[in-house]
Design a protein around this motif. Sequence first.
Motif, PDB file in Angstrom:
ATOM      1  N   VAL A  78       0.860  -1.186   0.000  1.00 42.34           N
ATOM      2  CA  VAL A  78       0.000   0.000   0.000  1.00 42.34           C
ATOM      3  C   VAL A  78       0.891   1.228   0.000  1.00 42.34           C
ATOM      4  CG1 VAL A  78      -1.656   1.370   1.337  1.00 42.34           C
ATOM      5  CG2 VAL A  78      -1.964  -1.111   1.121  1.00 42.34           C
ATOM      6  N   ALA A  79       0.561   2.214  -0.833  1.00 38.70           N
ATOM      7  CA  ALA A  79       1.349   3.439  -0.913  1.00 38.70           C
ATOM      8  C   ALA A  79       0.507   4.638  -0.488  1.00 38.70           C
ATOM      9  CB  ALA A  79       1.865   3.646  -2.330  1.00 38.70           C
ATOM     10  N   LEU A  80       1.082   5.457   0.384  1.00 38.38           N
ATOM     11  CA  LEU A  80       0.501   6.749   0.740  1.00 38.38           C
ATOM     12  C   LEU A  80       1.338   7.812   0.049  1.00 38.38           C
ATOM     13  CD1 LEU A  80      -1.354   8.647   2.426  1.00 38.38           C
ATOM     14  CD2 LEU A  80       0.407   8.553   4.218  1.00 38.38           C
ATOM     15  N   LEU A  81       0.725   8.503  -0.907  1.00 42.01           N
ATOM     16  CA  LEU A  81       1.395   9.571  -1.637  1.00 42.01           C
ATOM     17  C   LEU A  81       0.863  10.890  -1.101  1.00 42.01           C
ATOM     18  CD1 LEU A  81       1.189   8.045  -5.235  1.00 42.01           C
ATOM     19  CD2 LEU A  81       2.939   7.716  -3.475  1.00 42.01           C
ATOM     20  N   VAL A  82       1.737  11.646  -0.451  1.00 42.94           N
ATOM     21  CA  VAL A  82       1.268  12.805   0.288  1.00 42.94           C
ATOM     22  C   VAL A  82       2.220  13.979   0.043  1.00 42.94           C
ATOM     23  CG1 VAL A  82       2.421  11.947   2.374  1.00 42.94           C
ATOM     24  CG2 VAL A  82       0.584  13.599   2.593  1.00 42.94           C
ATOM     25  N   SER A  83       1.648  15.038  -0.569  1.00 46.87           N
ATOM     26  CA  SER A  83       2.462  16.185  -0.952  1.00 46.87           C
ATOM     27  C   SER A  83       1.622  17.444  -0.906  1.00 46.87           C
ATOM     28  CB  SER A  83       3.026  15.974  -2.368  1.00 46.87           C
ATOM     29  OG  SER A  83       1.976  15.951  -3.322  1.00 46.87           O
ATOM     30  N   GLY A  84       2.170  18.536  -1.437  1.00 45.42           N
ATOM     31  CA  GLY A  84       1.420  19.778  -1.458  1.00 45.42           C
ATOM     32  C   GLY A  84       0.241  19.761  -2.411  1.00 45.42           C
ATOM     33  N   GLY A  85       0.329  18.941  -3.442  1.00 48.90           N
ATOM     34  CA  GLY A  85      -0.739  18.906  -4.427  1.00 48.90           C
ATOM     35  C   GLY A  85      -1.597  17.665  -4.404  1.00 48.90           C
ATOM     36  N   GLY A 114     -14.301   4.103   4.787  1.00 48.85           N
ATOM     37  CA  GLY A 114     -13.678   4.647   3.591  1.00 48.85           C
ATOM     38  C   GLY A 114     -12.281   5.161   3.838  1.00 48.85           C
ATOM     39  N   LEU A 115     -11.602   5.491   2.737  1.00 48.96           N
ATOM     40  CA  LEU A 115     -10.199   5.885   2.791  1.00 48.96           C
ATOM     41  C   LEU A 115      -9.933   7.245   2.152  1.00 48.96           C
ATOM     42  CD1 LEU A 115      -8.717   2.365   1.946  1.00 48.96           C
ATOM     43  CD2 LEU A 115      -8.548   3.555   4.141  1.00 48.96           C
ATOM     44  N   ASP A 116     -10.993   8.033   1.946  1.00 52.47           N
ATOM     45  CA  ASP A 116     -10.802   9.391   1.445  1.00 52.47           C
ATOM     46  C   ASP A 116     -10.348  10.316   2.568  1.00 52.47           C
ATOM     47  OD1 ASP A 116     -11.411   8.854  -1.214  1.00 52.47           O
ATOM     48  OD2 ASP A 116     -13.545   9.261  -0.965  1.00 52.47           O
ATOM     49  N   PHE A 117      -9.780  11.465   2.173  1.00 54.92           N
ATOM     50  CA  PHE A 117      -9.242  12.426   3.126  1.00 54.92           C
ATOM     51  C   PHE A 117      -9.905  13.790   2.931  1.00 54.92           C
ATOM     52  CE2 PHE A 117      -5.924   9.421   1.944  1.00 54.92           C
ATOM     53  CZ  PHE A 117      -5.421   9.000   3.165  1.00 54.92           C
ATOM     54  N   SER A 118      -9.883  14.594   3.976  1.00 57.24           N
ATOM     55  CA  SER A 118     -10.333  15.982   3.904  1.00 57.24           C
ATOM     56  C   SER A 118      -9.541  16.785   4.925  1.00 57.24           C
ATOM     57  CB  SER A 118     -11.836  16.093   4.188  1.00 57.24           C
ATOM     58  OG  SER A 118     -12.221  17.452   4.290  1.00 57.24           O
ATOM     59  N   PHE A 119      -8.829  17.812   4.448  1.00 57.70           N
ATOM     60  CA  PHE A 119      -7.990  18.598   5.356  1.00 57.70           C
ATOM     61  C   PHE A 119      -8.348  20.082   5.404  1.00 57.70           C
ATOM     62  CE2 PHE A 119      -5.245  14.926   4.284  1.00 57.70           C
ATOM     63  CZ  PHE A 119      -5.030  14.447   5.561  1.00 57.70           C
ATOM     64  N   GLU A 169      -0.338  16.989  14.829  1.00 60.90           N
ATOM     65  CA  GLU A 169      -0.789  15.742  15.434  1.00 60.90           C
ATOM     66  C   GLU A 169      -2.072  15.249  14.783  1.00 60.90           C
ATOM     67  OE1 GLU A 169      -1.157  14.157  19.988  1.00 60.90           O
ATOM     68  OE2 GLU A 169      -2.352  15.923  19.469  1.00 60.90           O
ATOM     69  N   ALA A 170      -2.976  16.171  14.455  1.00 59.18           N
ATOM     70  CA  ALA A 170      -4.239  15.794  13.829  1.00 59.18           C
ATOM     71  C   ALA A 170      -4.019  15.247  12.425  1.00 59.18           C
ATOM     72  CB  ALA A 170      -5.184  17.000  13.786  1.00 59.18           C
ATOM     73  N   VAL A 171      -3.145  15.899  11.668  1.00 60.07           N
ATOM     74  CA  VAL A 171      -2.859  15.421  10.306  1.00 60.07           C
ATOM     75  C   VAL A 171      -2.186  14.056  10.355  1.00 60.07           C
ATOM     76  CG1 VAL A 171      -1.558  15.851   8.199  1.00 60.07           C
ATOM     77  CG2 VAL A 171      -2.718  17.740   9.347  1.00 60.07           C
ATOM     78  N   VAL A 172      -1.195  13.917  11.212  1.00 55.93           N
ATOM     79  CA  VAL A 172      -0.459  12.650  11.329  1.00 55.93           C
ATOM     80  C   VAL A 172      -1.391  11.524  11.768  1.00 55.93           C
ATOM     81  CG1 VAL A 172       1.303  11.446  12.680  1.00 55.93           C
ATOM     82  CG2 VAL A 172       1.801  13.689  11.700  1.00 55.93           C
ATOM     83  N   ASP A 173      -2.213  11.773  12.779  1.00 55.32           N
ATOM     84  CA  ASP A 173      -3.143  10.748  13.251  1.00 55.32           C
ATOM     85  C   ASP A 173      -4.122  10.345  12.160  1.00 55.32           C
ATOM     86  OD1 ASP A 173      -1.991  10.617  15.718  1.00 55.32           O
ATOM     87  OD2 ASP A 173      -3.586  11.676  16.790  1.00 55.32           O
ATOM     88  N   THR A 174      -4.624  11.335  11.427  1.00 55.88           N
ATOM     89  CA  THR A 174      -5.581  11.046  10.356  1.00 55.88           C
ATOM     90  C   THR A 174      -4.952  10.175   9.286  1.00 55.88           C
ATOM     91  OG1 THR A 174      -6.754  13.131  10.738  1.00 55.88           O
ATOM     92  CG2 THR A 174      -7.061  12.083   8.600  1.00 55.88           C
ATOM     93  N   LEU A 175      -3.765  10.531   8.849  1.00 54.00           N
ATOM     94  CA  LEU A 175      -3.067   9.738   7.838  1.00 54.00           C
ATOM     95  C   LEU A 175      -2.767   8.338   8.360  1.00 54.00           C
ATOM     96  CD1 LEU A 175      -0.565  12.432   6.496  1.00 54.00           C
ATOM     97  CD2 LEU A 175      -2.566  11.532   5.300  1.00 54.00           C
ATOM     98  N   LYS A 231      -5.919   6.116   8.467  1.00 53.32           N
ATOM     99  CA  LYS A 231      -6.302   5.664   7.122  1.00 53.32           C
ATOM    100  C   LYS A 231      -5.314   4.635   6.580  1.00 53.32           C
ATOM    101  CE  LYS A 231     -10.015   8.115   6.842  1.00 53.32           C
ATOM    102  NZ  LYS A 231     -10.673   8.764   5.733  1.00 53.32           N
ATOM    103  N   CYS A 232      -4.021   4.786   6.910  1.00 56.13           N
ATOM    104  CA  CYS A 232      -3.035   3.803   6.463  1.00 56.13           C
ATOM    105  C   CYS A 232      -3.303   2.437   7.089  1.00 56.13           C
ATOM    106  CB  CYS A 232      -1.624   4.274   6.797  1.00 56.13           C
ATOM    107  SG  CYS A 232      -0.991   5.559   5.712  1.00 56.13           S
ATOM    108  N   ARG A 233      -3.560   2.438   8.381  1.00 54.21           N
ATOM    109  CA  ARG A 233      -3.861   1.170   9.055  1.00 54.21           C
ATOM    110  C   ARG A 233      -5.115   0.536   8.448  1.00 54.21           C
ATOM    111  NH1 ARG A 233      -2.598  -1.121  14.138  1.00 54.21           N
ATOM    112  NH2 ARG A 233      -4.060  -2.787  14.673  1.00 54.21           N
ATOM    113  N   ARG A 234      -6.112   1.348   8.205  1.00 54.29           N
ATOM    114  CA  ARG A 234      -7.362   0.856   7.613  1.00 54.29           C
ATOM    115  C   ARG A 234      -7.103   0.259   6.230  1.00 54.29           C
ATOM    116  NH1 ARG A 234     -12.198   5.108   7.844  1.00 54.29           N
ATOM    117  NH2 ARG A 234     -11.722   4.854  10.061  1.00 54.29           N
TER     118      ARG A 234
END
Length: 341
Positions: free
Chosen positions: A131-138, A206-211, A241-247, A250-253
């Motif tokens: 599983v890949a988490l791709l996380v950047s500015g865009g 689900g595995l969608d995100f909202s920041f 902490e909130a961003v890290v926990d959220t990611l 979702k990664c564990r899920r």
Amino acid sequence: MRILGIETSCDETGIAIYDEEQGIMAHRLYSQIAVHADYGGVVPELASRDHVRKTIPLVKEVLADANLTPADLDGVAYTAGPGLVGALLVGCSIGRSLAYGWGLPAVPVHHMEGHLLAPMLEEDVPEFPFVALLVSGGHTMMVRVDDIGEYQMLGESVDDAAGEAFDKTAKLLGLDYPGGPVLAKMAENGTPGRFKFPRPMTDRPGLDFSFSGLKTFAANTIRDNEQDEQTFADIAYAFQEAVVDTLAIKCRRALEHCQLNRLVIAGGVSANTALREKLATITQKLGGTVYYPRPEFCTDNGAMIAFAGMQRLKAGTSADLTFKATPRWPIDTLPSIKTTK
């Protein structure tokens, strides 16, 4: 086999040469931070102009660093998308022109596939599937990867990407652009527990995100409290902490959903120390491992484009001179390369 990689998707000009046996032979990166800092964000027209100014000189420098000439190359890879269309057109035009002039195949590369494969530049290479988490500015997206080009989109951000939320919140705190790394540094002096931010979209399947909501929450918290250095550090801590926990949630899920325990994290935000530590803990509990590139290959860079281009070139991928930049390009539409039996 050797290939030149050109990255010009946004505000960094990256050039590298990758050798199939030796690995990265040389790489150079020019950042446009100073160009855009006064504006608090990337100005597309200025980004394009700077790519025009820097790409060819960097190509010459990388060839000199590797003690090579164009005759020693077997292809030219360039970022064809996604990204800022003007910036992409610079790299596409230069990449195809060099390939044509040197009599080499031109290889269009998907920017996010470059990030996804960047951990394979390291000694400890993840095996498929993962599983890949791709996380950047865009971009913020979760992808199941069964092989190169065999991508299943599991989830993505419905609004701001994580890196974008970092930068916007940093701006609210009065920090310079790009604010994400500066906010992370400020958070080191924050007081745990003083502020509690929500973990968006973790209370539903689900595995969608909202920041974007976290940015609004940060703005309200700043408004309702003292405007002093410690308070700002405490807000930075709570936001991160909130961003890290959220990611992490979702990664564990995603790992549990796919019944996998190998996780790849890539993109600019993957350099965040708090995020790396959290994901290492999660994967260890699942009996697995988290993989990521070295910090210099987390942000946009030519090395990842050269590596991804090499994989595509070996599979016979090339483009004629009519190939255009693709600012919007879903990663799960890429053709598969069978590297596993």
